[in-house]
Write a protein that holds these residues in place. Sequence first.
Motif, mmCIF file in Angstrom:
data_model
loop_
_atom_site.group_PDB
_atom_site.id
_atom_site.type_symbol
_atom_site.label_atom_id
_atom_site.label_comp_id
_atom_site.label_asym_id
_atom_site.label_seq_id
_atom_site.Cartn_x
_atom_site.Cartn_y
_atom_site.Cartn_z
ATOM 1 N N LEU A 62 40.715 37.546 37.301
ATOM 2 C CA LEU A 62 39.851 37.044 38.608
ATOM 3 C C LEU A 62 38.423 37.529 38.190
ATOM 4 C CD1 LEU A 62 42.011 37.874 41.670
ATOM 5 C CD2 LEU A 62 42.280 35.833 39.979
ATOM 6 N N PRO A 63 37.701 36.427 38.589
ATOM 7 C CA PRO A 63 36.264 36.892 38.678
ATOM 8 C C PRO A 63 35.721 38.162 39.389
ATOM 9 C CG PRO A 63 36.390 34.620 38.734
ATOM 10 C CD PRO A 63 37.671 35.068 38.853
ATOM 11 N N GLU A 64 36.421 38.385 40.566
ATOM 12 C CA GLU A 64 36.044 39.355 41.174
ATOM 13 C C GLU A 64 36.164 40.578 40.752
ATOM 14 O OE1 GLU A 64 38.943 37.367 43.853
ATOM 15 O OE2 GLU A 64 39.290 39.220 44.932
ATOM 16 N N LEU A 65 37.437 40.826 39.986
ATOM 17 C CA LEU A 65 37.857 41.906 39.206
ATOM 18 C C LEU A 65 37.004 42.068 37.893
ATOM 19 C CD1 LEU A 65 39.409 44.695 38.542
ATOM 20 C CD2 LEU A 65 41.432 43.263 37.872
ATOM 21 N N ARG A 66 36.633 41.190 37.145
ATOM 22 C CA ARG A 66 35.482 41.237 36.066
ATOM 23 C C ARG A 66 34.455 42.030 36.812
ATOM 24 N NH1 ARG A 66 34.888 36.139 34.119
ATOM 25 N NH2 ARG A 66 36.628 35.254 35.121
ATOM 26 N N PRO A 263 47.797 38.065 39.844
ATOM 27 C CA PRO A 263 46.431 37.885 40.754
ATOM 28 C C PRO A 263 46.553 38.626 41.784
ATOM 29 C CG PRO A 263 47.859 35.931 40.964
ATOM 30 C CD PRO A 263 48.461 36.758 39.857
ATOM 31 N N ASN A 264 47.466 38.852 42.438
ATOM 32 C CA ASN A 264 47.488 39.666 43.823
ATOM 33 C C ASN A 264 47.122 40.823 43.237
ATOM 34 O OD1 ASN A 264 50.028 39.928 42.732
ATOM 35 N ND2 ASN A 264 50.440 38.199 43.880
ATOM 36 N N LEU A 265 47.663 41.587 42.447
ATOM 37 C CA LEU A 265 47.473 43.115 42.064
ATOM 38 C C LEU A 265 45.800 43.158 41.579
ATOM 39 C CD1 LEU A 265 50.451 44.162 40.245
ATOM 40 C CD2 LEU A 265 49.836 44.180 42.495
ATOM 41 N N GLN A 266 45.386 42.037 40.800
ATOM 42 C CA GLN A 266 43.871 42.264 40.394
ATOM 43 C C GLN A 266 43.024 41.954 41.509
ATOM 44 O OE1 GLN A 266 42.350 39.644 37.163
ATOM 45 N NE2 GLN A 266 44.544 38.879 36.720
#
Length: 383
Positions: A62-66, A263-266
């Motif tokens: 996910l962009p927000e995690l990167r 994705p939810n965990l990310q």
Amino acid sequence: PNQYLAGLPTTIFTIMSQLAVKHGAINLGQGFPDTEGPQDIIQVAAEALQDGRNQYAPLTGLPELREAVAASNRRFYGLDVDPATEVVVTSGATEALAACLMAVVEPGDEVVVIEPLYDTYLPALKLLGAVPRCVRLAPPHWSLPEAELRAAFGPKTKAIMLNSPMNPSGKVFVREELELIADLVREHDVYAICDEVYEHLTFHVKHVPLMTLPGMRERCMRIGSAGKSFSLTGWKVGYVTAPAALASVVAKAHQVLVFATAPNLQRAVAYGLNKDDSYYQALSAQMETQRDLLRDGLERLGFETLPADGSYFIVADISRHAQGRGDVEFARWLIEHAGVATIPVSAFYDPDGETPPQNLIRFAFCKKPEILREALKRLEKAL
Ligand code: PMP
Ligand code: GLN
């Protein structure tokens, strides 16, 4: 079937955890916290599940995690990382290690590894047809032997795997050691796969990523794990930071191995990574208190402990109590007679190498203080 995999024994962590359950032992073997990670992080994951974030995530994460991984690199280490091209999210550090190896090694390449080592390193690189060149740290101080390290590098070397803070030793590599490694990496024009899953678990010593040393930015693949940074080991969310040219190949390996991570965990891990410094300080302070409690108790019981400046683990010398038994036998005896599970350190050496030390066992201190006290009481009674 593949002969090597078929012959691979069940991991020591599973064996000891199963024995612990069978004998009702306190599990100071397998390294997982006995408290849940922060409730607010779990809440974010729960909301993301409910929101319907349940289809494939983008391949590299996910962009927000990167973005959170890049921000964390800047905040803690002053590293300037492009979240779009230099971060790959993986399903745990375990996958990250395999993906980084896949990204750089070809059959016949040599990879320098430092023993005692985490148990997936050798199988992962052997399955790729690479050849390990093991260098042993010397207990009781876990010193890095310079001549042997130099000798392990040669024309076939493709990479070194470096785990700091280190499992099982608890060693945190100091700058001089990192400089020596960096010199060799530059001199032999190789890559470094840096397993830094315990980056936020150091006790009054500073964790220095090899990637921050001169010339290392373009050669290192730096691996982190939400499991360790947020006490959520079951989530299996990891992240690799690497120069774009390498990260794109790590992403190809991830494409082949897993493709995309939950994705939810990310989303929840992105939220967690952005927690302020006090979160990280409290985590390491608590772990340090638990290390001190266990170390002091073990010393009182006649176990000499080895220095442990980081990670979840402390290693103890069993010579006074083992009465000639090796570490494996003694660890089994402790489960059955003291009701305390540990891990024999000989399990962290190449089974095809020379006989490893037989006098060391690893204790995990990522457990509640009352559990550690109870384990010490049980040991005292049995010994
Ligand atoms: N490397 C080391 C040194 C570890 O101790 C562990 C966790 N036991 C891992 C990698 C794997 O981390 P993850 O659970 O994120 O796959
Ligand atoms: N990394 C954990 C340890 O060293 C266990 C991981 C596992 O069970 N594979 O204890």
